[in-house]
Each structure stands twice: as structure tokens, then as C-alpha cells.
Design a protein around this motif. Structure first.
Motif, PDB file in Angstrom:
ATOM      1  N   LYS A 295      47.948  52.793  33.192  1.00  0.00           N
ATOM      2  CA  LYS A 295      48.106  52.767  31.729  1.00  0.00           C
ATOM      3  C   LYS A 295      48.443  51.373  31.213  1.00  0.00           C
ATOM      4  CE  LYS A 295      49.261  57.563  30.780  1.00  0.00           C
ATOM      5  NZ  LYS A 295      50.278  58.497  30.249  1.00  0.00           N
ATOM      6  N   THR A 296      48.828  50.469  32.106  1.00  0.00           N
ATOM      7  CA  THR A 296      49.102  49.096  31.678  1.00  0.00           C
ATOM      8  C   THR A 296      47.809  48.302  31.492  1.00  0.00           C
ATOM      9  OG1 THR A 296      49.308  48.164  33.912  1.00  0.00           O
ATOM     10  CG2 THR A 296      51.313  49.103  32.909  1.00  0.00           C
ATOM     11  N   VAL A 297      46.691  48.866  31.944  1.00  0.00           N
ATOM     12  CA  VAL A 297      45.394  48.195  31.828  1.00  0.00           C
ATOM     13  C   VAL A 297      44.753  48.647  30.514  1.00  0.00           C
ATOM     14  CG1 VAL A 297      43.139  47.820  32.874  1.00  0.00           C
ATOM     15  CG2 VAL A 297      45.154  48.166  34.326  1.00  0.00           C
TER      16      VAL A 297
ATOM     17  N   VAL B   1      40.430  54.680  43.664  1.00  0.00           N
ATOM     18  CA  VAL B   1      40.245  55.188  42.313  1.00  0.00           C
ATOM     19  C   VAL B   1      38.758  55.182  41.981  1.00  0.00           C
ATOM     20  CG1 VAL B   1      40.668  54.717  39.856  1.00  0.00           C
ATOM     21  CG2 VAL B   1      42.493  54.387  41.525  1.00  0.00           C
ATOM     22  N   GLU B   2      38.299  56.288  41.418  1.00  0.00           N
ATOM     23  CA  GLU B   2      36.959  56.334  40.845  1.00  0.00           C
ATOM     24  C   GLU B   2      37.132  56.275  39.342  1.00  0.00           C
ATOM     25  OE1 GLU B   2      34.509  59.578  42.063  1.00  0.00           O
ATOM     26  OE2 GLU B   2      34.302  58.788  44.092  1.00  0.00           O
ATOM     27  N   MET B   3      36.450  55.336  38.733  1.00  0.00           N
ATOM     28  CA  MET B   3      36.541  55.201  37.288  1.00  0.00           C
ATOM     29  C   MET B   3      35.208  54.775  36.725  1.00  0.00           C
ATOM     30  SD  MET B   3      38.619  51.635  36.671  1.00  0.00           S
ATOM     31  CE  MET B   3      38.123  51.557  34.959  1.00  0.00           C
TER      32      MET B   3
ATOM     33  N   ILE C 264      38.368  46.246  35.949  1.00  0.00           N
ATOM     34  CA  ILE C 264      38.451  46.669  37.356  1.00  0.00           C
ATOM     35  C   ILE C 264      39.469  45.827  38.116  1.00  0.00           C
ATOM     36  CG2 ILE C 264      37.144  46.770  39.520  1.00  0.00           C
ATOM     37  CD1 ILE C 264      34.702  47.545  37.707  1.00  0.00           C
ATOM     38  N   GLN C 265      39.445  44.530  37.918  1.00  0.00           N
ATOM     39  CA  GLN C 265      40.396  43.647  38.599  1.00  0.00           C
ATOM     40  C   GLN C 265      41.830  43.938  38.163  1.00  0.00           C
ATOM     41  OE1 GLN C 265      39.920  41.739  41.159  1.00  0.00           O
ATOM     42  NE2 GLN C 265      42.017  41.009  41.222  1.00  0.00           N
ATOM     43  N   GLN C 266      42.032  44.170  36.867  1.00  0.00           N
ATOM     44  CA  GLN C 266      43.375  44.467  36.371  1.00  0.00           C
ATOM     45  C   GLN C 266      43.878  45.803  36.908  1.00  0.00           C
ATOM     46  OE1 GLN C 266      43.208  44.127  32.101  1.00  0.00           O
ATOM     47  NE2 GLN C 266      43.331  41.900  32.166  1.00  0.00           N
ATOM     48  N   ALA C 267      42.991  46.790  37.033  1.00  0.00           N
ATOM     49  CA  ALA C 267      43.376  48.091  37.583  1.00  0.00           C
ATOM     50  C   ALA C 267      43.818  47.933  39.038  1.00  0.00           C
ATOM     51  CB  ALA C 267      42.222  49.080  37.474  1.00  0.00           C
TER      52      ALA C 267
END
Length: 100
Positions: free
Chosen positions: A12-14, A42-44, A58-61
Motif C-alpha cells: 500500500k506504500t506503492v 506477487v502476481e500483479m 514493479i521496482q517499488q513493490a
């Protein structure tokens, strides 16, 4: 091992830099799996296959998950099926974006 709540809180911070809503409330996170060694998968998806902010999100996650206690590594798998739609958003995200 981290709890699912801790992992979701980290994600949630992303925030999507174009919509200014976090990726969990946008409904971009499809699946979270953690093995016994603390590796998180994680699949997103993205709001659009051609989303210019995709690599950044993606990098931030990945970075957010790897900061959670008990997580030894994170892998983000980008999927486009099922395609994202506004119906996946939380009520809070809909309110924030003015979608009723």
C-alpha cells in the motif's frame, strides 16, 4: 515469516504516480505467496499494458516487500490476465478518483 496484512501494508506504500492511489486499493495486486524461507512472490497487473510507470511501480513493490521483517526476497510477476478493470478497485480508491 511476515503476515499477509504486513505484506499488503507494504504494498500500500506503492502509489501509482499517475492516479495517486496505492496499488492494493487500485486492485493491481492479484496474488501474494510466501514460502517457508521468507521469499515472497506477487502476481500483479497494471491499469494498462502500456503503462509508462510500470517498471517504476514493479521496482517499488519489490523494494517495499523486501523491507518487511521476515522477507528474504521478493519477486514481482507482471500478468495481464485477467485484465485490470475499475471494478477491482476498493471503495476508497473509487471515492478518491471520483468513480461511483
Amino acid at each position: 515469516m511476515a503476515s499477509e496484512v504486513e505484506l499488503l501494508d507494504a504494498l500500500k506504500t506503492v502509489v501509482d504516480p499517475e492516479l495517486f492511489v496505492n496499488i492494493v486499493d487500485l486492485g493491481l495486486v492479484y496474488d501474494i505467496d510466501q514460502d517457508q524461507e521468507g521469499k515472497v512472490k506477487v502476481e500483479m497487473t497494471l491499469t494498462s499494458p502500456s503503462c509508462p510507470a510500470g517498471p517504476q511501480i514493479i521496482q517499488q513493490a519489490k523494494m517495499a516487500l523486501e523491507q518487511v521483517a521476515g522477507v528474504t526476497g521478493a519477486e514481482i510477476r507482471l500478468v495481464m490476465s485477467p485484465p485490470w478493470s475499475a471494478e477491482r478497485m476498493t471503495e476508497e480508491a473509487r471515492d478518491q478518483l471520483g468513480i461511483f
